[in-house]
Design a protein around this motif. Sequence first.
Motif, PDB file in Angstrom:
ATOM      1  N   UNK A 164     -57.613  55.649  -9.398  1.00 41.88           N
ATOM      2  CA  UNK A 164     -57.425  54.238  -9.060  1.00 41.88           C
ATOM      3  C   UNK A 164     -56.514  53.537 -10.050  1.00 41.88           C
ATOM      4  N   UNK A 165     -56.622  53.875 -11.325  1.00 45.06           N
ATOM      5  CA  UNK A 165     -55.770  53.261 -12.341  1.00 45.06           C
ATOM      6  C   UNK A 165     -54.314  53.688 -12.174  1.00 45.06           C
ATOM      7  N   UNK A 166     -54.088  54.948 -11.841  1.00 44.94           N
ATOM      8  CA  UNK A 166     -52.725  55.417 -11.597  1.00 44.94           C
ATOM      9  C   UNK A 166     -52.130  54.722 -10.367  1.00 44.94           C
ATOM     10  N   UNK A 167     -52.942  54.602  -9.312  1.00 45.05           N
ATOM     11  CA  UNK A 167     -52.473  53.933  -8.096  1.00 45.05           C
ATOM     12  C   UNK A 167     -52.171  52.464  -8.357  1.00 45.05           C
ATOM     13  N   UNK A 175     -42.814  53.106 -12.061  1.00 38.34           N
ATOM     14  CA  UNK A 175     -42.858  54.508 -11.653  1.00 38.34           C
ATOM     15  C   UNK A 175     -43.337  55.397 -12.790  1.00 38.34           C
ATOM     16  N   UNK A 176     -43.454  54.831 -14.000  1.00 43.03           N
ATOM     17  CA  UNK A 176     -43.785  55.633 -15.178  1.00 43.03           C
ATOM     18  C   UNK A 176     -45.273  55.559 -15.486  1.00 43.03           C
ATOM     19  N   UNK A 177     -45.944  56.685 -15.363  1.00 40.90           N
ATOM     20  CA  UNK A 177     -47.379  56.763 -15.587  1.00 40.90           C
ATOM     21  C   UNK A 177     -47.643  57.555 -16.864  1.00 40.90           C
ATOM     22  N   UNK A 226     -46.882  52.685 -17.853  1.00 39.70           N
ATOM     23  CA  UNK A 226     -48.262  52.225 -17.682  1.00 39.70           C
ATOM     24  C   UNK A 226     -49.195  53.080 -18.533  1.00 39.70           C
ATOM     25  N   UNK A 227     -49.734  52.491 -19.589  1.00 39.99           N
ATOM     26  CA  UNK A 227     -50.558  53.204 -20.554  1.00 39.99           C
ATOM     27  C   UNK A 227     -51.910  53.558 -19.951  1.00 39.99           C
ATOM     28  N   UNK A 228     -52.131  54.829 -19.708  1.00 38.52           N
ATOM     29  CA  UNK A 228     -53.362  55.336 -19.080  1.00 38.52           C
ATOM     30  C   UNK A 228     -53.543  54.728 -17.689  1.00 38.52           C
TER      31      UNK A 228
END
Length: 270
Positions: free
Chosen positions: A34-37, A45-47, A16-18
């Motif tokens: 919020x974007x990570x969540x 699972x990849x941030x 997930x890009x940014x």
Amino acid sequence: MSHPWFAGQTLPRVLAHRGFVPHDSENVAENSVAALAAARAAGTVYLESDCHLTSDGVVVLFHDDDLSRVTGDPRPVADVTSRELSEIMSTRGGLATLSDALDAFPDARFNLDVKAAAAATEVGRLVARHADRVLVTSFSDDRRRAALEAARAKGGDPATSAGSATLARVLLGARTGLRTLARSALDSVDALQVPVRHRGIRIVTPRLIAAAHEAGVEVHVWTVNDPEEMVRLVALGVDGIVSDDAALAVHTLVRGRGTDSLPGSPEHRL
């Protein structure tokens, strides 16, 4: 053996890009809590995120050198305190410090791009105890190595992907057939994270993928938001897709019916 960052997950990997900003979200900025969540909720699972250092020495997840594009504030990140930035980001999904993000998402695996030289050592120190689930990268091999050295000094050994100078050696070796050159460059990394093209030159080629895989190194491609391109790249042999739209990438590559026959379909596990 492969680094634990790569273990136990399906191929292809969706990074997930940014983080992930859903299309219907309001007041959620990239790289925010919020974007990570949202990325985790979308099924990856990849941030993937970026690291800068504030004026009071706090590593924050922020891409740009300054705040203008994301917040409208023209100041450099390095000139703002973490408290000031937290207040600014409070209406944009919440400021993600690296320390808090690592604790808040204990089941996530982080792909961290060291954007500022001043942040490198502190990034390494912070990720040391989380090293099994962190991959450190940077366009600058010097920044990348500084972070790795700091982590190793604290007893951690994160995975890593090639910086620009290392990648140039790999590309030269792959294109000229100089396997020893490519192999020697690949010995120091776990992944190549590259665009499809750079300045009109195709980077992702069968030769590059073959050279990487021969050395036990994965190839992740950024930033891919078109589902047909995602499928094409995975069929070519790419191991991971970095996307702004984690939900679309997960649907296309992990849950989508059309990917069942691809080399990286869900039944192919490490």
